[in-house]
Design a protein around this motif. Structure first.
Motif, PDB file in Angstrom:
ATOM      1  N   LEU A 236       0.835  -1.191   0.000  1.00 52.66           N
ATOM      2  CA  LEU A 236       0.000   0.000   0.000  1.00 52.66           C
ATOM      3  C   LEU A 236       0.876   1.249   0.000  1.00 52.66           C
ATOM      4  O   LEU A 236       1.845   1.336   0.760  1.00 52.66           O
ATOM      5  CB  LEU A 236      -0.929   0.025   1.223  1.00 52.66           C
ATOM      6  CG  LEU A 236      -1.837  -1.195   1.436  1.00 52.66           C
ATOM      7  CD1 LEU A 236      -2.700  -0.996   2.672  1.00 52.66           C
ATOM      8  CD2 LEU A 236      -2.711  -1.453   0.222  1.00 52.66           C
ATOM      9  N   LEU A 275      -3.185   3.067  -0.391  1.00 52.55           N
ATOM     10  CA  LEU A 275      -3.874   2.300  -1.421  1.00 52.55           C
ATOM     11  C   LEU A 275      -2.918   1.398  -2.169  1.00 52.55           C
ATOM     12  O   LEU A 275      -1.732   1.697  -2.296  1.00 52.55           O
ATOM     13  CB  LEU A 275      -4.521   3.238  -2.455  1.00 52.55           C
ATOM     14  CG  LEU A 275      -5.720   4.088  -2.067  1.00 52.55           C
ATOM     15  CD1 LEU A 275      -6.123   4.949  -3.258  1.00 52.55           C
ATOM     16  CD2 LEU A 275      -6.883   3.220  -1.632  1.00 52.55           C
ATOM     17  N   ASN A 276      -3.484   0.320  -2.664  1.00 51.18           N
ATOM     18  CA  ASN A 276      -2.857  -0.397  -3.755  1.00 51.18           C
ATOM     19  C   ASN A 276      -3.631   0.039  -4.990  1.00 51.18           C
ATOM     20  O   ASN A 276      -4.795  -0.326  -5.160  1.00 51.18           O
ATOM     21  CB  ASN A 276      -2.944  -1.907  -3.564  1.00 51.18           C
ATOM     22  CG  ASN A 276      -2.282  -2.669  -4.690  1.00 51.18           C
ATOM     23  OD1 ASN A 276      -2.878  -2.848  -5.743  1.00 51.18           O
ATOM     24  ND2 ASN A 276      -1.052  -3.096  -4.484  1.00 51.18           N
ATOM     25  N   TYR A 280      -7.465  -1.029  -6.012  1.00 50.83           N
ATOM     26  CA  TYR A 280      -8.513  -0.027  -5.761  1.00 50.83           C
ATOM     27  C   TYR A 280      -9.255   0.301  -7.061  1.00 50.83           C
ATOM     28  O   TYR A 280     -10.483   0.397  -7.076  1.00 50.83           O
ATOM     29  CB  TYR A 280      -7.905   1.238  -5.160  1.00 50.83           C
ATOM     30  CG  TYR A 280      -8.922   2.342  -4.989  1.00 50.83           C
ATOM     31  CD1 TYR A 280      -9.892   2.264  -3.999  1.00 50.83           C
ATOM     32  CD2 TYR A 280      -8.929   3.443  -5.847  1.00 50.83           C
ATOM     33  CE1 TYR A 280     -10.849   3.259  -3.855  1.00 50.83           C
ATOM     34  CE2 TYR A 280      -9.880   4.445  -5.714  1.00 50.83           C
ATOM     35  CZ  TYR A 280     -10.833   4.349  -4.716  1.00 50.83           C
ATOM     36  OH  TYR A 280     -11.785   5.337  -4.582  1.00 50.83           O
ATOM     37  N   ILE A 354     -11.273  -4.200  -0.121  1.00 52.79           N
ATOM     38  CA  ILE A 354     -11.472  -3.030   0.729  1.00 52.79           C
ATOM     39  C   ILE A 354     -11.235  -3.345   2.205  1.00 52.79           C
ATOM     40  O   ILE A 354     -10.502  -2.622   2.905  1.00 52.79           O
ATOM     41  CB  ILE A 354     -12.883  -2.437   0.536  1.00 52.79           C
ATOM     42  CG1 ILE A 354     -13.035  -1.875  -0.878  1.00 52.79           C
ATOM     43  CG2 ILE A 354     -13.162  -1.337   1.566  1.00 52.79           C
ATOM     44  CD1 ILE A 354     -12.073  -0.761  -1.227  1.00 52.79           C
ATOM     45  N   TYR A 357      -7.571  -5.945   2.689  1.00 50.02           N
ATOM     46  CA  TYR A 357      -6.312  -5.380   2.198  1.00 50.02           C
ATOM     47  C   TYR A 357      -6.135  -3.906   2.555  1.00 50.02           C
ATOM     48  O   TYR A 357      -5.017  -3.446   2.754  1.00 50.02           O
ATOM     49  CB  TYR A 357      -6.220  -5.532   0.675  1.00 50.02           C
ATOM     50  CG  TYR A 357      -6.110  -6.966   0.204  1.00 50.02           C
ATOM     51  CD1 TYR A 357      -5.743  -7.994   1.073  1.00 50.02           C
ATOM     52  CD2 TYR A 357      -6.390  -7.311  -1.108  1.00 50.02           C
ATOM     53  CE1 TYR A 357      -5.657  -9.309   0.649  1.00 50.02           C
ATOM     54  CE2 TYR A 357      -6.296  -8.629  -1.551  1.00 50.02           C
ATOM     55  CZ  TYR A 357      -5.935  -9.615  -0.661  1.00 50.02           C
ATOM     56  OH  TYR A 357      -5.851 -10.918  -1.086  1.00 50.02           O
ATOM     57  N   HIS A 358      -7.259  -3.165   2.646  1.00 45.66           N
ATOM     58  CA  HIS A 358      -7.153  -1.730   2.905  1.00 45.66           C
ATOM     59  C   HIS A 358      -7.723  -1.319   4.260  1.00 45.66           C
ATOM     60  O   HIS A 358      -7.773  -0.120   4.571  1.00 45.66           O
ATOM     61  CB  HIS A 358      -7.872  -0.942   1.797  1.00 45.66           C
ATOM     62  CG  HIS A 358      -7.188  -1.000   0.466  1.00 45.66           C
ATOM     63  ND1 HIS A 358      -7.370  -2.037  -0.425  1.00 45.66           N
ATOM     64  CD2 HIS A 358      -6.298  -0.158  -0.122  1.00 45.66           C
ATOM     65  CE1 HIS A 358      -6.651  -1.824  -1.508  1.00 45.66           C
ATOM     66  NE2 HIS A 358      -5.985  -0.701  -1.356  1.00 45.66           N
ATOM     67  N   LEU A 378     -12.665   4.675   3.756  1.00 46.40           N
ATOM     68  CA  LEU A 378     -11.235   4.447   3.937  1.00 46.40           C
ATOM     69  C   LEU A 378     -10.663   5.498   4.878  1.00 46.40           C
ATOM     70  O   LEU A 378     -11.142   6.650   4.901  1.00 46.40           O
ATOM     71  CB  LEU A 378     -10.502   4.496   2.593  1.00 46.40           C
ATOM     72  CG  LEU A 378     -10.870   3.411   1.574  1.00 46.40           C
ATOM     73  CD1 LEU A 378     -10.231   3.711   0.232  1.00 46.40           C
ATOM     74  CD2 LEU A 378     -10.468   2.029   2.061  1.00 46.40           C
ATOM     75  N   HIS A 381      -4.754   8.968   5.465  1.00 45.97           N
ATOM     76  CA  HIS A 381      -3.388   8.806   5.960  1.00 45.97           C
ATOM     77  C   HIS A 381      -2.844  10.135   6.436  1.00 45.97           C
ATOM     78  O   HIS A 381      -2.817  11.117   5.703  1.00 45.97           O
ATOM     79  CB  HIS A 381      -2.497   8.249   4.830  1.00 45.97           C
ATOM     80  CG  HIS A 381      -1.083   7.991   5.251  1.00 45.97           C
ATOM     81  ND1 HIS A 381      -0.761   7.146   6.286  1.00 45.97           N
ATOM     82  CD2 HIS A 381       0.099   8.481   4.775  1.00 45.97           C
ATOM     83  CE1 HIS A 381       0.553   7.114   6.420  1.00 45.97           C
ATOM     84  NE2 HIS A 381       1.077   7.921   5.524  1.00 45.97           N
TER      85      HIS A 381
END
Length: 382
Positions: A236, A275-276, A280, A354, A357-358, A378, A381
């Motif tokens: 990510l 994010l990847n 996404y 979602i 992974y996130h 989400l 960051h």
């Protein structure tokens, strides 16, 4: 524990066997309870007989000693003796409560509900009435079947949870294996296409054609990358959620029917989210394509990004036929779909991307005849 169809007969026998064992334990406990209660009843009748003899006996020391021994042997069963002159005598009841008339009245009713009172008579004359309750041991034994059932239910719940966890783990392994195998299978013809495209460039072929081929090859490479990441923890990176969402939006808008009206709106500026990008974008594409399918290729798709405290919400709305409210939670399960044709894998894959992974959330925000709104949440960051 293997619950596959191959072992269905064995599992049925195990369930039936468990039911028989539990039934035998409960029946045996109930029989023991009844036997113990009958023994207590016999003990109380002996006590009542001794009381009757005591009241009618002369001042005989030996007889009195025998009565006294019978009386002293009762150290567990609570009882209330009401003599014919209405005087009250208690045994195995706290002394501070023995003079409380309200407490004694409640106990008399309780004892009468638990056991039939014993009338103490001598030569046709009524001397007293004995009310007694269940001993502490009998009360504990009475609740033993309930405790046993709770333990069995808890044990069953643990087994069910382990089975579900094991099943989910097997499904995850199957997912990962299929995804990686798909990526591997796509990789071989993809390498060949790259070679053929380079060969076409050396021929007198329009560059527009080779550029379009390169775009399709790039698309296949993206798909291969996505499938290769399923089953392993993707990397990510801090990315602008608005830019990444718009990239997916623009790609889909260019390749969708002119009968689909697209709109994009963001109330967020430069919100950095871990994010990847590849996965996404796949998520947004899945949601948009589901919306297009629900509209049967004609309607409106709206994507909106709104702030939500330390989080950001991505809303994907369509004007399709909607999802039944009863399916709001199950729609993300593998194999569940509202389409006449479909495997029911798209939304389950979206949920995995979602939430697993996130570390985000996805849900059906609303749905009805006017359409459906899917919401992704989400964390921003810092």
């Amino acid at each position: 524990m293997n619950f596959s169809p191959k072992n269905k007969t064995t599992n049925i026998f195990l369930v039936i066997g468990s039911f028989i064992v539990v039934s035998l334990i409960l029946w045996n406990t109930n029989s023991f309870f009844k036997t113990f209660k009958e023994e207590e009843r016999l003990k109380m009748e002996i006590w009542a007989t001794a009381q009757s003899e005591f009241l009618q006996s002369a001042e005989d020391v030996d007889l009195g000693s025998l009565h006294l021994k019978v009386f002293q042997n009762n150290t567990s069963t609570p009882m209330i003796l009401i003599n014919k002159d209405s005087s009250i005598r208690t045994n195995n009841i706290p002394s501070e409560l023995a003079t409380d008339s309200l407490y004694i009245s409640k106990k008399l009713q309780q004892f009468q509900d638990e056991n039939v009172p014993i009338s103490i008579d001598q030569q046709g004359e009524h001397l007293a009435t004995l009310y007694y309750g269940n001993s502490e041991v009998l009360n504990k034994l009475k609740f033993y079947p309930i405790a046993l059932l709770l333990i069995i239910l808890l044990f069953g719940a643990v087994i069910y949870f382990l089975f579900k966890t094991n099943k989910a783990s097997e499904q995850n392994k199957l997912w990962a294996g299929m995804a990686k195998e798909t990526a591997h299978q796509i990789g071989t013809p993809l390498s060949s296409l790259l070679g053929w495209n380079e060969l076409l460039k050396t021929e007198n072929i329009s560059t527009d054609i080779t550029k379009e081929i390169e775009k399709d090859i790039a698309r296949l490479q993206t798909i291969t990358e996505r499938f290769s990441k399923i089953g392993s923890l993707p990397k990510l990176d801090a990315s602008d959620i608005v830019i990444e969402t718009r990239n997916a939006y623009d790609y889909l808008k260019r390749r969708s029917s002119k009968l689909i009206h697209f709109s994009f709106n963001s109330k967020v500026d430069n919100a950095q989210v871990l994010l990847n990008r590849s996965l996404y974008n796949w998520t947004i594409e899945n949601l948009v394509k589901n919306g297009i399918d629900a509209m049967k290729g004609k309607g409106s798709i709206a994507i909106e990004i709104v702030p939500n405290g330390k989080h950001v919400n991505i809303l994907v709305a369509d004007t399709g036929h909607g999802i039944p409210k009863s399916s709001f939670n199950t729609i993300f399960n593998p194999g569940v779909t509202t389409k006449k044709r479909g495997w029911g894998l798209g939304l389950s894959l979206v949920k995995r991307i979602i939430e697993e992974y996130h570390n985000g959330k996805i849900k059906v925000l609303s749905s009805g005849k006017e359409g459906t709104i899917m919401q992704i949440t989400l964390k921003v960051h810092q």
